[in-house]
Write a protein that holds these residues in place. Structure first.
Motif, mmCIF file in Angstrom:
data_model
loop_
_atom_site.group_PDB
_atom_site.id
_atom_site.type_symbol
_atom_site.label_atom_id
_atom_site.label_comp_id
_atom_site.label_asym_id
_atom_site.label_seq_id
_atom_site.Cartn_x
_atom_site.Cartn_y
_atom_site.Cartn_z
ATOM 1 N N ALA A 17 1.258 -1.296 -0.078
ATOM 2 C CA ALA A 17 0.544 -0.236 -0.349
ATOM 3 C C ALA A 17 0.816 0.956 0.124
ATOM 4 O O ALA A 17 1.243 1.548 1.130
ATOM 5 N N ASP A 19 1.056 5.443 0.155
ATOM 6 C CA ASP A 19 -0.153 6.635 0.253
ATOM 7 C C ASP A 19 -0.344 7.171 -0.548
ATOM 8 O O ASP A 19 0.908 7.393 -1.896
ATOM 9 N N SER A 20 -1.383 8.796 -0.424
ATOM 10 C CA SER A 20 -1.319 9.844 -1.891
ATOM 11 C C SER A 20 0.133 10.365 -1.472
ATOM 12 O O SER A 20 0.343 10.997 -3.333
ATOM 13 N N SER A 21 1.477 10.120 -1.631
ATOM 14 C CA SER A 21 2.313 11.213 -2.142
ATOM 15 C C SER A 21 3.613 9.978 -2.225
ATOM 16 O O SER A 21 4.492 10.064 -2.562
ATOM 17 N N ARG A 23 4.438 7.214 -1.199
ATOM 18 C CA ARG A 23 5.323 6.139 -0.037
ATOM 19 C C ARG A 23 4.707 5.549 0.440
ATOM 20 O O ARG A 23 3.556 4.860 0.638
ATOM 21 N N VAL A 25 3.661 2.821 2.681
ATOM 22 C CA VAL A 25 2.893 2.840 3.548
ATOM 23 C C VAL A 25 2.333 1.076 4.451
ATOM 24 O O VAL A 25 2.398 1.072 5.606
ATOM 25 N N THR A 38 -7.459 -1.605 6.586
ATOM 26 C CA THR A 38 -7.597 -0.794 5.583
ATOM 27 C C THR A 38 -8.937 0.080 5.630
ATOM 28 O O THR A 38 -9.640 0.883 5.560
ATOM 29 N N SER A 55 -6.669 3.697 -7.795
ATOM 30 C CA SER A 55 -6.276 3.989 -6.494
ATOM 31 C C SER A 55 -7.841 3.899 -5.760
ATOM 32 O O SER A 55 -8.973 4.326 -6.150
ATOM 33 N N LYS A 57 -9.938 5.554 -2.042
ATOM 34 C CA LYS A 57 -9.567 5.908 -0.714
ATOM 35 C C LYS A 57 -7.968 6.865 -0.130
ATOM 36 O O LYS A 57 -7.490 6.819 1.576
ATOM 37 N N GLY A 58 -7.549 7.189 -1.161
ATOM 38 C CA GLY A 58 -6.041 7.740 -1.094
ATOM 39 C C GLY A 58 -4.883 6.801 -0.999
ATOM 40 O O GLY A 58 -4.013 7.167 -0.870
ATOM 41 N N PHE A 59 -5.124 4.982 -1.613
ATOM 42 C CA PHE A 59 -3.960 4.458 -1.111
ATOM 43 C C PHE A 59 -3.898 3.946 -2.666
ATOM 44 O O PHE A 59 -5.217 3.572 -3.907
ATOM 45 N N ASN A 76 8.328 4.184 3.981
ATOM 46 C CA ASN A 76 8.403 5.542 4.035
ATOM 47 C C ASN A 76 9.598 5.840 3.169
ATOM 48 O O ASN A 76 9.984 6.882 3.052
#
Length: 83
Positions: A17, A19-21, A23, A25, A38, A55, A57-59, A76
Motif C-alpha cells: 500500500a 499513500d497519496s505521496s 510512499r 506505508v 485499511t 486508487s 481512499k488515497g491508497f 516510507n
C-alpha cells in the motif's frame, strides 16, 4: 478452474500500500489482511492491483511478485515509481 482457485488460497499474494505521496506505508500478507487494516474491500484492492482502478481512499495498491523482496526497511522510503 477449481485447481487454480485452490492454489490461490493456498499461497496468498502479498500486497503493498502506497499513500497519496506515493510512499510505501504498508506491506500485507494477503488481500484479506489489507482489507482488515485499511477498511477497503478486498475486491476493490484487487481492482487497484490489476489496473481496473487507480486508487482507493488515497491508497495505491500493488501485488508483490514472488521473486521480489520487500522488507520493513522499505517503509516510507520505497516509492511507487521505484517499485
Amino acid at each position: 478452474m477449481r485447481h487454480k482457485l485452490a492454489e490461490r488460497f493456498q499461497s496468498p499474494l502479498r500486497v503493498l500500500a502506497f499513500d497519496s505521496s506515493l510512499r510505501l506505508v504498508g506491506l500485507f500478507q494477503s488481500y484479506s489482511a489489507t482489507e482488515k487494516v485499511t477498511g477497503i474491500k478486498h475486491q476493490v484492492i484487487l481492482r487497484c492491483c490489476n489496473g481496473q482502478m487507480i486508487s482507493s481512499k488515497g491508497f495505491y495498491f500493488r501485488e508483490v511478485p514472488e521473486d521480489t523482496i520487500i522488507d520493513i526497511d522499505d517503509l516510507n522510503t520505497l516509492t511507487l515509481l521505484e517499485f
